[in-house]
Write a protein that holds these residues in place. Structure first.
Motif, PDB file in Angstrom:
ATOM      1  N   THR A 220      -0.472  -0.573   2.255  1.00 19.59           N
ATOM      2  CA  THR A 220      -0.189  -1.304   3.595  1.00 19.59           C
ATOM      3  C   THR A 220       1.264  -1.714   3.151  1.00 19.59           C
ATOM      4  O   THR A 220       1.593  -2.339   2.255  1.00 19.59           O
ATOM      5  CB  THR A 220      -0.971  -2.470   3.676  1.00 19.59           C
ATOM      6  OG1 THR A 220      -2.549  -2.018   3.699  1.00 19.59           O
ATOM      7  CG2 THR A 220      -0.705  -3.230   4.822  1.00 19.59           C
ATOM      8  N   ARG A 246       0.147   9.978   5.252  1.00 18.73           N
ATOM      9  CA  ARG A 246      -0.475   9.401   6.415  1.00 18.73           C
ATOM     10  C   ARG A 246      -1.692   8.457   5.890  1.00 18.73           C
ATOM     11  O   ARG A 246      -2.449   7.976   6.922  1.00 18.73           O
ATOM     12  CB  ARG A 246      -1.463  10.754   7.065  1.00 18.73           C
ATOM     13  CG  ARG A 246      -0.323  11.859   7.376  1.00 18.73           C
ATOM     14  CD  ARG A 246       0.581  11.158   8.480  1.00 18.73           C
ATOM     15  NE  ARG A 246       1.691  11.993   8.871  1.00 18.73           N
ATOM     16  CZ  ARG A 246       2.610  11.668   9.353  1.00 18.73           C
ATOM     17  NH1 ARG A 246       2.916  10.463   9.934  1.00 18.73           N
ATOM     18  NH2 ARG A 246       4.020  12.668   9.916  1.00 18.73           N
ATOM     19  N   GLU A 247      -1.795   8.125   4.720  1.00 16.05           N
ATOM     20  CA  GLU A 247      -2.767   7.109   4.258  1.00 16.05           C
ATOM     21  C   GLU A 247      -2.173   5.730   4.622  1.00 16.05           C
ATOM     22  O   GLU A 247      -2.665   4.765   4.270  1.00 16.05           O
ATOM     23  CB  GLU A 247      -3.018   7.228   2.780  1.00 16.05           C
ATOM     24  CG  GLU A 247      -3.881   8.599   2.721  1.00 16.05           C
ATOM     25  CD  GLU A 247      -4.506   8.734   1.201  1.00 16.05           C
ATOM     26  OE1 GLU A 247      -4.133   8.029   0.478  1.00 16.05           O
ATOM     27  OE2 GLU A 247      -4.959   9.621   0.979  1.00 16.05           O
ATOM     28  N   SER A 249      -0.323   2.361   6.087  1.00 13.83           N
ATOM     29  CA  SER A 249      -0.371   1.572   7.292  1.00 13.83           C
ATOM     30  C   SER A 249       0.734   0.575   7.408  1.00 13.83           C
ATOM     31  O   SER A 249       1.317   0.273   6.327  1.00 13.83           O
ATOM     32  CB  SER A 249      -1.647   0.997   7.494  1.00 13.83           C
ATOM     33  OG  SER A 249      -1.847   0.038   6.279  1.00 13.83           O
ATOM     34  N   VAL A 271       1.708   7.047  15.771  1.00  9.70           N
ATOM     35  CA  VAL A 271       1.498   6.318  14.716  1.00  9.70           C
ATOM     36  C   VAL A 271       0.780   5.036  15.024  1.00  9.70           C
ATOM     37  O   VAL A 271       0.566   4.067  14.390  1.00  9.70           O
ATOM     38  CB  VAL A 271       2.599   5.984  13.628  1.00  9.70           C
ATOM     39  CG1 VAL A 271       2.947   7.225  12.994  1.00  9.70           C
ATOM     40  CG2 VAL A 271       3.594   5.231  14.291  1.00  9.70           C
ATOM     41  N   ASP A 273      -2.198   4.117  16.100  1.00  9.04           N
ATOM     42  CA  ASP A 273      -3.366   3.911  15.283  1.00  9.04           C
ATOM     43  C   ASP A 273      -3.361   3.324  13.741  1.00  9.04           C
ATOM     44  O   ASP A 273      -4.098   2.732  13.087  1.00  9.04           O
ATOM     45  CB  ASP A 273      -4.330   5.228  15.084  1.00  9.04           C
ATOM     46  CG  ASP A 273      -3.667   6.270  14.384  1.00  9.04           C
ATOM     47  OD1 ASP A 273      -2.526   6.412  14.342  1.00  9.04           O
ATOM     48  OD2 ASP A 273      -4.468   6.951  13.707  1.00  9.04           O
ATOM     49  N   ARG A 274      -1.923   3.320  13.344  1.00 12.47           N
ATOM     50  CA  ARG A 274      -1.666   3.000  11.947  1.00 12.47           C
ATOM     51  C   ARG A 274      -0.715   1.741  11.631  1.00 12.47           C
ATOM     52  O   ARG A 274      -0.307   1.407  10.757  1.00 12.47           O
ATOM     53  CB  ARG A 274      -1.367   4.123  11.035  1.00 12.47           C
ATOM     54  CG  ARG A 274      -2.409   5.030  10.662  1.00 12.47           C
ATOM     55  CD  ARG A 274      -1.988   6.000   9.639  1.00 12.47           C
ATOM     56  NE  ARG A 274      -0.895   7.031  10.194  1.00 12.47           N
ATOM     57  CZ  ARG A 274       0.218   7.249   9.462  1.00 12.47           C
ATOM     58  NH1 ARG A 274       0.494   6.638   8.477  1.00 12.47           N
ATOM     59  NH2 ARG A 274       1.151   8.116  10.154  1.00 12.47           N
ATOM     60  N   VAL A 275      -0.332   1.421  13.073  1.00  7.59           N
ATOM     61  CA  VAL A 275       0.428   0.070  13.382  1.00  7.59           C
ATOM     62  C   VAL A 275      -0.199  -1.059  13.717  1.00  7.59           C
ATOM     63  O   VAL A 275      -0.765  -1.088  14.778  1.00  7.59           O
ATOM     64  CB  VAL A 275       1.790   0.387  14.121  1.00  7.59           C
ATOM     65  CG1 VAL A 275       2.642  -0.744  14.309  1.00  7.59           C
ATOM     66  CG2 VAL A 275       2.452   1.676  13.404  1.00  7.59           C
ATOM     67  N   ILE A 276      -0.197  -2.028  13.022  1.00  7.13           N
ATOM     68  CA  ILE A 276      -0.876  -3.381  13.274  1.00  7.13           C
ATOM     69  C   ILE A 276      -0.037  -4.456  13.571  1.00  7.13           C
ATOM     70  O   ILE A 276       1.026  -4.671  12.950  1.00  7.13           O
ATOM     71  CB  ILE A 276      -1.767  -3.854  12.360  1.00  7.13           C
ATOM     72  CG1 ILE A 276      -2.826  -2.504  12.040  1.00  7.13           C
ATOM     73  CG2 ILE A 276      -2.815  -4.983  12.873  1.00  7.13           C
ATOM     74  CD1 ILE A 276      -3.724  -2.758  10.937  1.00  7.13           C
TER      75      ILE A 276
END
Length: 396
Positions: A220, A246-247, A249, A271, A273-276
């Motif tokens: 992360t 790709r693992e 985030s 990306v 789905d991997r950006v919060i």
């Protein structure tokens, strides 16, 4: 209970005797410290002022904040022993507002004298002049803080010359200057035309800052700040999209007007789905505990407190060269790496290298920034007030 890094009882008595000698009051009273703030907005300068006010009050000083407005979220962080006096009528931020704030503050100190006046950050320097002109019987010893780099290559020679002239005029009334890192100290001395500045660390950490937890096993990447263009989060999302891993985030903590644009940018780069973007949080430490790496993507900064917080949590960092202060925090491969501003490719390479490297010892990283705890910093400022007051006492 006074933390061990705050002044001892003997030191506090010495400060009080000094203050008494300067303005002719009875011995044994607490030291009076004034602070001028425009308001309690969510800013680094305001946060520093609030932290120091609380620490000085805890150490036995009487602390008064004179402000243009008592509004702002940071007001809720003030301790009950800190007095807040708002200008009447209020002075909102605007054209010439700092000059008017300085005049209103000086009028207050004239009626309610303080021994030392703390002026936090470059933004507030215009308030110095009015208090510096007070009669000697009530004029406080004035300590101005340098919160950002004074010498910026992007200004160019002519603009820098004009900036130096203005800063020299604004700092003329200060008795002492506190800079957050050595280059800013040297620049302040050059601009002010004399050796008056001292380096005092940014009080970015509480005395009881938690020890680092074990390095996170995931990948992360955490960033934090207001969601505005100058924080460079668009560059960070572009860099994140360039990573082969790709693992990984990305979490960007903060709120601001660019939120929707950043979400759209992440989706466009594939990306989303991997950006919060969790929004504003009062404390980023839980996010840092779960992070493998912290990234500062800003285009420009003063002194990035968030890098101190990340290192205190035991996390390596990647930062843009948004301020010369980053060189004082990132000085080897263990602490992290520095990349050019606005270069997503270079940022992606640095992030990838950090993710692939063995995790550094988190306790060693935390030890590097231990001097940023509020106790030692508050004590250093009290000593600087003492020195400034002594100079005024011997020259009156």
């Amino acid at each position: 209970m006074i933390p061990r890094d705050h002044p001892t009882a003997g030191e506090r008595r010495h400060y009080r005797r000094l203050a008494s000698a300067r303005i002719g009051r009875s011995a044994g009273r607490p030291l009076d410290i004034g602070i001028v703030l425009h308001d309690f907005a969510l800013g680094g300068t305001e946060r520093i002022a609030v932290r120091l006010a609380n620490a000085w009050a805890d150490a036995g000083a009487r602390v008064t904040i004179f402000c243009g407005s008592t509004e702002g979220p940071l007001a809720a962080l003030l301790g009950s022993e800190v007095e807040v006096v708002g200008a009447m009528p209020a002075i909102p931020r605007g054209r010439s507002s700092r000059r008017r704030l300085g005049q209103a503050a000086a009028a207050h100190w004239d009626l309610h004298p303080v021994d030392g006046l703390y002026v936090p950050g470059n933004y507030h320097w215009p308030v110095i002049g009015a208090s510096a002109k007070l009669p000697e019987a009530v004029r406080p010893a004035i300590v101005a803080q340098v919160s950002a780099s004074l010498n910026k290559p992007q200004r160019g020679r002519l603009r820098q010359f004009g900036f130096d002239l203005r800063m020299r005029r604004l700092l003329k009334g200060a008795d002492a200057v506190a800079a957050l890192f050595d280059q800013a100290r040297d620049d302040a001395d050059r601009i002010a035309g004399g050796r008056r500045a001292e380096t005092i660390a940014l009080p970015a950490l509480a005395d009881d800052v938690p020890a680092p937890v074990a390095q996170a096993t995931g990948k992360t990447i955490v960033a934090a700040g207001r969601l505005v263009r100058e924080k460079g989060f668009a560059d960070l999302i572009d860099a994140f999209a360039l990573l082969d891993d790709r693992e990984a985030s990305l979490v960007i903590v903060g709120a601001g007007i660019e939120r929707a644009a950043l979400i759209a940018r992440a989706a466009a780069r594939g990306v989303g789905d991997r950006v919060i973007l969790p929004g504003y949080v009062a404390d980023i430490r839980p996010w840092l505990d779960d992070a493998r790496l912290f990234v500062l993507s800003s285009h420009f900064e003063g002194y990035p407190a968030v890098l101190v917080e990340a290192l205190a949590a035991g996390r390596p960092v990647v930062s843009t060269r948004c301020t010369s202060a980053v060189d004082t925090l990132i000085d080897d491969a263990e602490t992290g790496s520095i990349v050019p501003v606005g270069d997503p490719k270079a940022m992606a390479r640095a992030i990838g290298a950090q993710l692939a490297a063995p995790s550094p010892d988190p306790h060693r990283l935390a030890a590097r920034v231990a001097h940023h705890r509020i106790g030692p910093v508050a004590n250093a400022y009290l000593r600087l007030f003492e020195q400034a007051a002594l100079v005024r006492l011997t020259t009156d």
